[in-house]
Design a protein around this motif. Structure first.
Motif, PDB file in Angstrom:
ATOM      1  N   LEU A 197       0.845  -1.056  -0.052  1.00 51.00           N
ATOM      2  CA  LEU A 197       0.010   0.167  -0.135  1.00 51.00           C
ATOM      3  C   LEU A 197       0.994   1.220   0.167  1.00 51.00           C
ATOM      4  O   LEU A 197       1.892   1.366   0.728  1.00 51.00           O
ATOM      5  CB  LEU A 197      -0.961  -0.001   1.300  1.00 51.00           C
ATOM      6  CG  LEU A 197      -1.822   1.517   1.499  1.00 51.00           C
ATOM      7  CD1 LEU A 197      -3.053   1.511   0.263  1.00 51.00           C
ATOM      8  CD2 LEU A 197      -2.414   1.276   2.990  1.00 51.00           C
ATOM      9  N   THR A 198       0.450   2.162  -0.698  1.00 49.70           N
ATOM     10  CA  THR A 198       0.964   3.475  -0.765  1.00 49.70           C
ATOM     11  C   THR A 198      -0.110   4.513  -0.733  1.00 49.70           C
ATOM     12  O   THR A 198      -0.784   4.337  -1.398  1.00 49.70           O
ATOM     13  CB  THR A 198       2.174   3.751  -1.734  1.00 49.70           C
ATOM     14  OG1 THR A 198       2.806   4.954  -1.388  1.00 49.70           O
ATOM     15  CG2 THR A 198       1.545   3.957  -3.198  1.00 49.70           C
ATOM     16  N   VAL A 199       0.134   5.759   0.075  1.00 49.69           N
ATOM     17  CA  VAL A 199      -0.764   6.687   0.160  1.00 49.69           C
ATOM     18  C   VAL A 199      -0.114   8.132   0.004  1.00 49.69           C
ATOM     19  O   VAL A 199       1.003   8.555   0.434  1.00 49.69           O
ATOM     20  CB  VAL A 199      -1.156   6.878   1.393  1.00 49.69           C
ATOM     21  CG1 VAL A 199      -2.312   7.966   1.741  1.00 49.69           C
ATOM     22  CG2 VAL A 199      -2.160   5.333   1.895  1.00 49.69           C
ATOM     23  N   GLY A 200      -0.276   8.946  -1.183  1.00 44.53           N
ATOM     24  CA  GLY A 200       0.324  10.212  -1.418  1.00 44.53           C
ATOM     25  C   GLY A 200      -0.345  10.787  -2.499  1.00 44.53           C
ATOM     26  O   GLY A 200      -0.701  10.457  -3.364  1.00 44.53           O
ATOM     27  N   MET A 201      -0.455  12.183  -2.105  1.00 43.09           N
ATOM     28  CA  MET A 201      -0.929  13.223  -3.351  1.00 43.09           C
ATOM     29  C   MET A 201       0.025  13.121  -4.441  1.00 43.09           C
ATOM     30  O   MET A 201       1.171  12.843  -4.551  1.00 43.09           O
ATOM     31  CB  MET A 201      -1.326  14.540  -2.998  1.00 43.09           C
ATOM     32  CG  MET A 201      -2.378  14.725  -1.659  1.00 43.09           C
ATOM     33  SD  MET A 201      -3.940  14.023  -2.245  1.00 43.09           S
ATOM     34  CE  MET A 201      -4.508  15.175  -3.534  1.00 43.09           C
ATOM     35  N   MET A 202      -0.836  13.055  -5.872  1.00 46.75           N
ATOM     36  CA  MET A 202       0.151  12.846  -7.236  1.00 46.75           C
ATOM     37  C   MET A 202       0.040  14.594  -7.840  1.00 46.75           C
ATOM     38  O   MET A 202      -0.478  14.890  -9.002  1.00 46.75           O
ATOM     39  CB  MET A 202      -0.786  12.234  -7.938  1.00 46.75           C
ATOM     40  CG  MET A 202      -1.127  10.748  -7.612  1.00 46.75           C
ATOM     41  SD  MET A 202      -2.088   9.748  -8.532  1.00 46.75           S
ATOM     42  CE  MET A 202      -1.968   8.150  -7.997  1.00 46.75           C
ATOM     43  N   ARG A 203       0.842  15.326  -6.813  1.00 52.32           N
ATOM     44  CA  ARG A 203       1.273  16.508  -7.398  1.00 52.32           C
ATOM     45  C   ARG A 203       2.633  16.746  -8.023  1.00 52.32           C
ATOM     46  O   ARG A 203       3.515  16.004  -7.569  1.00 52.32           O
ATOM     47  CB  ARG A 203       0.756  17.665  -6.267  1.00 52.32           C
ATOM     48  CG  ARG A 203       1.302  17.653  -5.058  1.00 52.32           C
ATOM     49  CD  ARG A 203       1.174  18.808  -3.944  1.00 52.32           C
ATOM     50  NE  ARG A 203       1.787  18.682  -2.740  1.00 52.32           N
ATOM     51  CZ  ARG A 203       1.123  18.305  -1.810  1.00 52.32           C
ATOM     52  NH1 ARG A 203       0.000  17.796  -1.474  1.00 52.32           N
ATOM     53  NH2 ARG A 203       1.765  18.176  -0.465  1.00 52.32           N
ATOM     54  N   GLU A 204       2.615  17.919  -8.392  1.00 53.42           N
ATOM     55  CA  GLU A 204       4.330  18.253  -8.787  1.00 53.42           C
ATOM     56  C   GLU A 204       5.244  18.453  -7.569  1.00 53.42           C
ATOM     57  O   GLU A 204       4.805  18.564  -6.453  1.00 53.42           O
ATOM     58  CB  GLU A 204       4.294  19.805  -9.488  1.00 53.42           C
ATOM     59  CG  GLU A 204       3.648  19.748 -11.011  1.00 53.42           C
ATOM     60  CD  GLU A 204       4.550  18.982 -11.839  1.00 53.42           C
ATOM     61  OE1 GLU A 204       5.636  18.493 -11.567  1.00 53.42           O
ATOM     62  OE2 GLU A 204       4.039  18.738 -12.852  1.00 53.42           O
ATOM     63  N   GLY A 205       6.439  17.986  -7.913  1.00 53.25           N
ATOM     64  CA  GLY A 205       7.519  18.129  -6.962  1.00 53.25           C
ATOM     65  C   GLY A 205       7.651  16.833  -5.986  1.00 53.25           C
ATOM     66  O   GLY A 205       7.933  15.822  -6.705  1.00 53.25           O
ATOM     67  N   ASP A 206       7.947  16.948  -4.797  1.00 50.03           N
ATOM     68  CA  ASP A 206       8.438  15.740  -3.907  1.00 50.03           C
ATOM     69  C   ASP A 206       7.614  14.707  -3.999  1.00 50.03           C
ATOM     70  O   ASP A 206       7.958  13.450  -3.951  1.00 50.03           O
ATOM     71  CB  ASP A 206       8.706  16.201  -2.504  1.00 50.03           C
ATOM     72  CG  ASP A 206       9.670  17.342  -2.442  1.00 50.03           C
ATOM     73  OD1 ASP A 206      10.812  17.406  -3.322  1.00 50.03           O
ATOM     74  OD2 ASP A 206       9.551  18.147  -1.497  1.00 50.03           O
ATOM     75  N   LYS A 207       6.179  14.934  -4.170  1.00 46.16           N
ATOM     76  CA  LYS A 207       5.253  13.768  -4.400  1.00 46.16           C
ATOM     77  C   LYS A 207       5.589  12.863  -5.428  1.00 46.16           C
ATOM     78  O   LYS A 207       5.593  11.530  -5.645  1.00 46.16           O
ATOM     79  CB  LYS A 207       3.795  14.274  -4.088  1.00 46.16           C
ATOM     80  CG  LYS A 207       3.379  14.945  -2.826  1.00 46.16           C
ATOM     81  CD  LYS A 207       3.615  13.937  -1.595  1.00 46.16           C
ATOM     82  CE  LYS A 207       3.048  14.724  -0.276  1.00 46.16           C
ATOM     83  NZ  LYS A 207       3.304  13.979   0.829  1.00 46.16           N
ATOM     84  N   THR A 208       5.418  13.485  -6.671  1.00 46.38           N
ATOM     85  CA  THR A 208       5.877  12.938  -7.894  1.00 46.38           C
ATOM     86  C   THR A 208       7.159  12.214  -7.926  1.00 46.38           C
ATOM     87  O   THR A 208       7.227  11.186  -8.255  1.00 46.38           O
ATOM     88  CB  THR A 208       5.514  14.032  -8.984  1.00 46.38           C
ATOM     89  OG1 THR A 208       4.161  14.469  -9.130  1.00 46.38           O
ATOM     90  CG2 THR A 208       6.089  13.271 -10.314  1.00 46.38           C
TER      91      THR A 208
END
Length: 381
Positions: A197-208
């Motif tokens: 499982l992974t959880v994270g917003m898909m926005r520019e920068g460190d998340k991507t």
């Protein structure tokens, strides 16, 4: 004690979810759990996206006017707090209100979570940097959420010739564990295919960047049986999902908090490279749900994930190393289970609401003691 509270970066009732808002709310909840009376002094938001003297001087002027207004209301209502507490300040979100009210009402002033980038001493953020530094100078207590942040504040004490031992503390982040279901008395040893499982917003920068490291690492593990569930959404969704094998993933999109919490127990292991992650609430939530973790060793993550006990850490941004750590666990299901059990126990020992309340109480009492020592001295503050 009576605590006057503000969050100059983002008010706690801001409609946009974020880790910052979550931590601020948890701090208030822990303080109230510990028997303190917390009063939100103001919703004033000092944070600005863009700097510049004119913009920041306007913010400072408005903040000082707000401090005067709040102070007048307190006097009219007969409200006298024991301490003023500010959560999260830095050059983009300085606090001029807390110090002004602390001086006016002769009370201690304390700060939880302060960032300090010395390169902002000059340039378009200079006024904000100085405002944040002035608040730190006035503060009787300064708390970091982990030692990495704590160490970034040590130059401030060197520059001001003051002793960090008297004012600087680490309080560690925490969760309200009552929201997490009690695990089975004996968690079974996971069987392949392993449920990741992974959880994270898909926005520019460190998340991507984190998703890219995860995709590259999983690409090196095609010989092993695994399946990845992804919770999160954002403008980079298509690009991120396109890097992962469609037959091995399930994308659930963005979910409300209670549904995210419900997903953790359905899985065997939590994976997140955590590029430039301060500490990561998802890493805390996963461990609270009896999941072991494979993560990057960024910033405060090593203080949240006990490497070799509740999970394995890889050098930040290193996809081959991340893959190697994950391979260790995918070929040792007994270790996956033991990590999960240790994670849950460690959360209750160090990161529960009760543990957070005790650390916050000790921190505030240290700030009160510091203020009293200075007040007892014949010279001015």
């Amino acid at each position: 004690m009576k605590i006057a509270f503000t969050a100059p970066m983002k008010p706690l009732d801001d409609p946009t979810p974020s880790g910052d808002r979550t931590m601020g709310r948890l701090i208030v909840k822990a303080l109230e759990f510990g028997g303190h009376e917390v009063h939100t002094a103001t919703r004033f938001q000092a944070w600005r996206k863009n700097g510049g003297d004119a913009e920041l001087l306007s913010v400072k002027s408005a903040a000082l006017q707000e401090a005067e207004r709040v102070g007048d209301v307190w006097e009219q209502e007969g409200y006298q707090p024991d301490i003023f507490l500010t959560y999260h300040l830095y050059h983009k979100a300085p606090d001029w209100i807390g110090p002004a009210l602390a001086d006016r009402f002769n009370i201690p002033f304390a700060v939880i979570e302060a960032s300090r980038a010395r390169k902002r001493r000059t340039g378009p953020w200079a006024i904000g940097f100085q405002g944040a530094d002035d608040a730190l100078t006035r503060a009787d207590g300064i708390a970091a959420l982990h030692d990495w942040d704590r160490d970034r504040l040590l130059p401030f004490f060197e520059e001001t010739g003051t002793d960090p031992a008297q004012r600087l503390r680490t309080v560690l982040p925490f969760l309200d564990l009552s929201a997490f279901a009690k695990p089975q008395s004996s968690r079974p040893v996971p069987e392949p295919p392993f449920r990741l499982l992974t959880v994270g917003m898909m926005r520019e920068g460190d998340k991507t960047a984190s998703y890219e490291v995860l995709a590259a690492a999983l690409g090196q593990l095609s010989d092993l049986p695994w399946h990845l569930t992804i919770v999160g959404d954002g403008p980079n969704r298509d690009a991120i999902l396109g890097q992962l094998p469609k037959d091995r993933i399930a994308w659930l999109g963005a979910l409300p908090p209670e549904q995210v919490i419900a997903e953790y127990p359905k899985h065997d292991l939590f994976v997140w490279p955590a590029i430039r992650e301060s500490f990561g609430f998802v890493l805390l939530e996963a461990q609270a749900s009896s999941l072991g973790v494979v993560a990057g060793d960024a910033l405060g993550v090593p203080e949240i994930v006990a490497n070799g006990t509740t999970g394995l850490l890889a050098p930040e941004g290193d996809a081959p190393a991340f893959a190697e750590r994950l391979r260790q666990l995918l070929t040792d299901p007994q270790r996956v289970r033991s990590f999960g059990e240790a994670a849950r126990a460690r959360m209750f020992a160090l990161h529960s609401l009760d543990a957070g309340a005790r650390r916050l109480d000790a921190f505030l009492n240290c700030a009160l003691d510091h203020y009293k020592r200075l007040s007892d001295q014949p010279k001015d503050r």
